[in-house]
Motif scaffolding. Structure first.
Motif, PDB file in Angstrom:
ATOM      1  N   TYR A  40      31.401 -30.323   5.952  1.00  0.00           N
ATOM      2  CA  TYR A  40      32.305 -31.362   5.474  1.00  0.00           C
ATOM      3  C   TYR A  40      33.271 -31.843   6.558  1.00  0.00           C
ATOM      4  CZ  TYR A  40      30.558 -29.865   0.942  1.00  0.00           C
ATOM      5  OH  TYR A  40      29.731 -29.539  -0.106  1.00  0.00           O
ATOM      6  N   GLY A  41      33.442 -31.069   7.606  1.00  0.00           N
ATOM      7  CA  GLY A  41      34.352 -31.449   8.675  1.00  0.00           C
ATOM      8  C   GLY A  41      33.729 -32.288   9.762  1.00  0.00           C
ATOM      9  N   HIS A  42      32.418 -32.532   9.674  1.00  0.00           N
ATOM     10  CA  HIS A  42      31.729 -33.264  10.742  1.00  0.00           C
ATOM     11  C   HIS A  42      31.317 -34.648  10.258  1.00  0.00           C
ATOM     12  CE1 HIS A  42      29.120 -34.211  14.080  1.00  0.00           C
ATOM     13  NE2 HIS A  42      29.459 -33.072  14.675  1.00  0.00           N
ATOM     14  N   PRO A  43      31.685 -35.705  10.975  1.00  0.00           N
ATOM     15  CA  PRO A  43      31.417 -37.066  10.489  1.00  0.00           C
ATOM     16  C   PRO A  43      29.938 -37.438  10.438  1.00  0.00           C
ATOM     17  CG  PRO A  43      32.307 -37.107  12.723  1.00  0.00           C
ATOM     18  CD  PRO A  43      32.444 -35.704  12.234  1.00  0.00           C
ATOM     19  N   MET A  44      29.073 -36.670  11.096  1.00  0.00           N
ATOM     20  CA  MET A  44      27.652 -36.998  11.083  1.00  0.00           C
ATOM     21  C   MET A  44      26.896 -36.316   9.943  1.00  0.00           C
ATOM     22  SD  MET A  44      26.725 -36.981  15.159  1.00  0.00           S
ATOM     23  CE  MET A  44      25.012 -37.432  14.820  1.00  0.00           C
ATOM     24  N   THR A  48      23.618 -35.296   1.483  1.00  0.00           N
ATOM     25  CA  THR A  48      22.203 -34.914   1.438  1.00  0.00           C
ATOM     26  C   THR A  48      21.937 -33.717   2.338  1.00  0.00           C
ATOM     27  OG1 THR A  48      21.537 -37.184   0.968  1.00  0.00           O
ATOM     28  CG2 THR A  48      19.842 -35.707   1.815  1.00  0.00           C
ATOM     29  N   MET A  49      22.525 -33.721   3.515  1.00  0.00           N
ATOM     30  CA  MET A  49      22.333 -32.621   4.459  1.00  0.00           C
ATOM     31  C   MET A  49      22.948 -31.330   3.933  1.00  0.00           C
ATOM     32  SD  MET A  49      23.110 -34.885   7.866  1.00  0.00           S
ATOM     33  CE  MET A  49      22.921 -33.567   9.047  1.00  0.00           C
ATOM     34  N   THR A  50      24.086 -31.455   3.242  1.00  0.00           N
ATOM     35  CA  THR A  50      24.701 -30.259   2.654  1.00  0.00           C
ATOM     36  C   THR A  50      23.785 -29.664   1.582  1.00  0.00           C
ATOM     37  OG1 THR A  50      26.898 -31.185   3.076  1.00  0.00           O
ATOM     38  CG2 THR A  50      26.759 -29.373   1.497  1.00  0.00           C
ATOM     39  N   TRP A  51      23.214 -30.521   0.754  1.00  0.00           N
ATOM     40  CA  TRP A  51      22.286 -30.027  -0.258  1.00  0.00           C
ATOM     41  C   TRP A  51      21.057 -29.394   0.389  1.00  0.00           C
ATOM     42  CZ3 TRP A  51      21.243 -27.918  -4.497  1.00  0.00           C
ATOM     43  CH2 TRP A  51      19.952 -27.900  -5.010  1.00  0.00           C
ATOM     44  N   GLN A  52      20.564 -29.980   1.455  1.00  0.00           N
ATOM     45  CA  GLN A  52      19.398 -29.407   2.134  1.00  0.00           C
ATOM     46  C   GLN A  52      19.699 -28.013   2.659  1.00  0.00           C
ATOM     47  OE1 GLN A  52      18.627 -32.502   4.985  1.00  0.00           O
ATOM     48  NE2 GLN A  52      17.221 -33.599   3.627  1.00  0.00           N
ATOM     49  N   PHE A  53      20.910 -27.810   3.196  1.00  0.00           N
ATOM     50  CA  PHE A  53      21.281 -26.470   3.658  1.00  0.00           C
ATOM     51  C   PHE A  53      21.310 -25.492   2.494  1.00  0.00           C
ATOM     52  CE2 PHE A  53      24.740 -23.341   4.080  1.00  0.00           C
ATOM     53  CZ  PHE A  53      24.191 -22.555   5.078  1.00  0.00           C
ATOM     54  N   LEU A  96      26.388 -13.237   4.725  1.00  0.00           N
ATOM     55  CA  LEU A  96      26.996 -14.557   4.627  1.00  0.00           C
ATOM     56  C   LEU A  96      26.209 -15.496   5.540  1.00  0.00           C
ATOM     57  CD1 LEU A  96      30.783 -13.585   4.848  1.00  0.00           C
ATOM     58  CD2 LEU A  96      29.364 -13.801   2.803  1.00  0.00           C
ATOM     59  N   LEU A  97      25.691 -16.581   4.979  1.00  0.00           N
ATOM     60  CA  LEU A  97      24.899 -17.563   5.717  1.00  0.00           C
ATOM     61  C   LEU A  97      25.787 -18.776   5.938  1.00  0.00           C
ATOM     62  CD1 LEU A  97      21.660 -17.306   3.554  1.00  0.00           C
ATOM     63  CD2 LEU A  97      22.256 -15.970   5.594  1.00  0.00           C
ATOM     64  N   VAL A  98      26.164 -19.037   7.188  1.00  0.00           N
ATOM     65  CA  VAL A  98      27.247 -19.970   7.467  1.00  0.00           C
ATOM     66  C   VAL A  98      26.701 -21.198   8.193  1.00  0.00           C
ATOM     67  CG1 VAL A  98      29.567 -20.201   8.380  1.00  0.00           C
ATOM     68  CG2 VAL A  98      28.738 -17.944   7.666  1.00  0.00           C
ATOM     69  N   ALA A  99      26.834 -22.341   7.556  1.00  0.00           N
ATOM     70  CA  ALA A  99      26.246 -23.589   8.051  1.00  0.00           C
ATOM     71  C   ALA A  99      26.953 -24.104   9.290  1.00  0.00           C
ATOM     72  CB  ALA A  99      26.291 -24.656   6.958  1.00  0.00           C
ATOM     73  N   GLY A 100      26.263 -24.980  10.003  1.00  0.00           N
ATOM     74  CA  GLY A 100      26.852 -25.712  11.111  1.00  0.00           C
ATOM     75  C   GLY A 100      27.633 -26.913  10.616  1.00  0.00           C
ATOM     76  N   GLY A 101      28.246 -27.611  11.560  1.00  0.00           N
ATOM     77  CA  GLY A 101      29.092 -28.766  11.260  1.00  0.00           C
ATOM     78  C   GLY A 101      30.208 -28.807  12.283  1.00  0.00           C
ATOM     79  N   ASP A 102      31.438 -28.663  11.860  1.00  0.00           N
ATOM     80  CA  ASP A 102      32.571 -28.599  12.782  1.00  0.00           C
ATOM     81  C   ASP A 102      33.209 -27.220  12.707  1.00  0.00           C
ATOM     82  OD1 ASP A 102      35.607 -28.906  13.491  1.00  0.00           O
ATOM     83  OD2 ASP A 102      34.570 -30.589  14.438  1.00  0.00           O
ATOM     84  N   ALA A 103      33.225 -26.527  13.826  1.00  0.00           N
ATOM     85  CA  ALA A 103      33.715 -25.143  13.851  1.00  0.00           C
ATOM     86  C   ALA A 103      35.216 -25.059  13.643  1.00  0.00           C
ATOM     87  CB  ALA A 103      33.334 -24.488  15.181  1.00  0.00           C
ATOM     88  N   THR A 104      35.983 -26.065  14.076  1.00  0.00           N
ATOM     89  CA  THR A 104      37.426 -26.011  13.871  1.00  0.00           C
ATOM     90  C   THR A 104      37.776 -26.206  12.398  1.00  0.00           C
ATOM     91  OG1 THR A 104      37.708 -28.377  14.402  1.00  0.00           O
ATOM     92  CG2 THR A 104      37.923 -26.797  16.211  1.00  0.00           C
ATOM     93  N   GLY A 142      35.662 -25.492  22.762  1.00  0.00           N
ATOM     94  CA  GLY A 142      35.597 -26.553  23.756  1.00  0.00           C
ATOM     95  C   GLY A 142      35.810 -27.908  23.108  1.00  0.00           C
ATOM     96  N   ALA A 143      36.519 -28.775  23.799  1.00  0.00           N
ATOM     97  CA  ALA A 143      36.862 -30.086  23.242  1.00  0.00           C
ATOM     98  C   ALA A 143      35.637 -30.902  22.861  1.00  0.00           C
ATOM     99  CB  ALA A 143      37.710 -30.864  24.256  1.00  0.00           C
ATOM    100  N   GLU A 144      34.539 -30.683  23.580  1.00  0.00           N
ATOM    101  CA  GLU A 144      33.326 -31.456  23.319  1.00  0.00           C
ATOM    102  C   GLU A 144      32.766 -31.222  21.922  1.00  0.00           C
ATOM    103  OE1 GLU A 144      33.310 -30.305  27.735  1.00  0.00           O
ATOM    104  OE2 GLU A 144      33.927 -29.447  25.810  1.00  0.00           O
ATOM    105  N   PHE A 145      33.084 -30.083  21.322  1.00  0.00           N
ATOM    106  CA  PHE A 145      32.526 -29.728  20.021  1.00  0.00           C
ATOM    107  C   PHE A 145      33.513 -29.926  18.871  1.00  0.00           C
ATOM    108  CE2 PHE A 145      29.688 -27.369  22.881  1.00  0.00           C
ATOM    109  CZ  PHE A 145      28.462 -27.721  22.345  1.00  0.00           C
ATOM    110  N   VAL A 146      34.625 -30.589  19.132  1.00  0.00           N
ATOM    111  CA  VAL A 146      35.594 -30.861  18.075  1.00  0.00           C
ATOM    112  C   VAL A 146      35.360 -32.268  17.542  1.00  0.00           C
ATOM    113  CG1 VAL A 146      38.032 -31.043  17.458  1.00  0.00           C
ATOM    114  CG2 VAL A 146      37.292 -29.323  19.119  1.00  0.00           C
TER     115      VAL A 146
END
Length: 223
Positions: A40-44, A48-53, A96-104, A142-146
């Protein structure tokens, strides 16, 4: 807590064996909670992608591995729920299965929800991170991943003492390049693991091991 930090999930037999070793029992006998919060923290990322996860229908193998049961733990909801209600859910889960997105974003809600405070007491639980779900346990991403606009910086939870750059998949494959990873690591004061989608890192009692059928390296390693 035992950690399996992946770039793209359980993508090959070596990572699968590492997971079952950490569990100490077959996946089919293990109960899981999946945590989609980082998405939910990542604009991309869209719903649908959340449901797929959650449903195990994404291309990143994690929730679809044949668990005895899978539940959903949404960290943004936990502050509105009695702690005595949700803490037993976490303690009773094997993994615990932890999805990707925004780590911050994930790190923020891990703190706000109280999950971050609980983690050190989860001795037998396995945390399986996928991309940002792995990076959230590092000191900095790293700033690149925020990507979360409200992030105050690139600090994460600091459960481990190294940083992690996922998806460094080489020419012709989606993800990051080694040149980008080197620039990212140069701005960080910690050892930095650079891994492709066929690589994962296990951490048990402070011992770090790389599990790989692909390519990886460590930058900023102590001399």
């Amino acid at each position: 807590m035992k950690l399996l930090l992946t770039s793209a999930g359980v993508t090959n037999p070596s990572i699968h064996r590492a997971l079952t070793d950490l569990l100490g029992q077959p996946i089919a006998d293990s109960t899981a909670l999946c945590i989609p919060t980082a998405q939910y923290g990542h604009p991309m990322v869209d719903p649908t992608m959340t449901w797929q996860f959650i449903s195990g229908t994404s291309s990143l193998p994690l929730c679809d591995l044949g668990w005895k049961s899978v539940g959903v733990l949404e960290l943004t909801a936990l502050p509105s729920i009695d702690r005595d209600r949700w803490v037993p859910w976490v303690r009773e889960a094997d993994v615990l299965l932890v999805a990707g997105g925004d780590a911050t974003y994930l790190s923020h809600w891990a703190r706000q929800s109280g999950l971050a405070e609980l983690l050190p007491s989860l001795d037998g639980t396995v945390w399986v991170g996928l991309s940002a779900g792995s990076m959230a346990l590092t000191p900095r991403v790293g700033a690149e991943f925020v990507a979360w606009p409200s992030a105050a910086g690139d600090e994460a939870l600091g459960v481990v003492d190294f940083c992690l750059c996922p998806h460094v998949n080489g020419e012709g494959r989606a993800g990051n390049t080694m040149a980008e990873a080197e620039r990212w690591a140069a701005a960080l004061p910690h050892p930095a693991y650079v891994i492709d989608d066929d690589t994962a890192i296990t951490v048990v009692d402070g011992t770090v091991e790389v599990v790989s059928e692909g390519r990886w390296t460590v930058l900023n390693a102590p001399s």
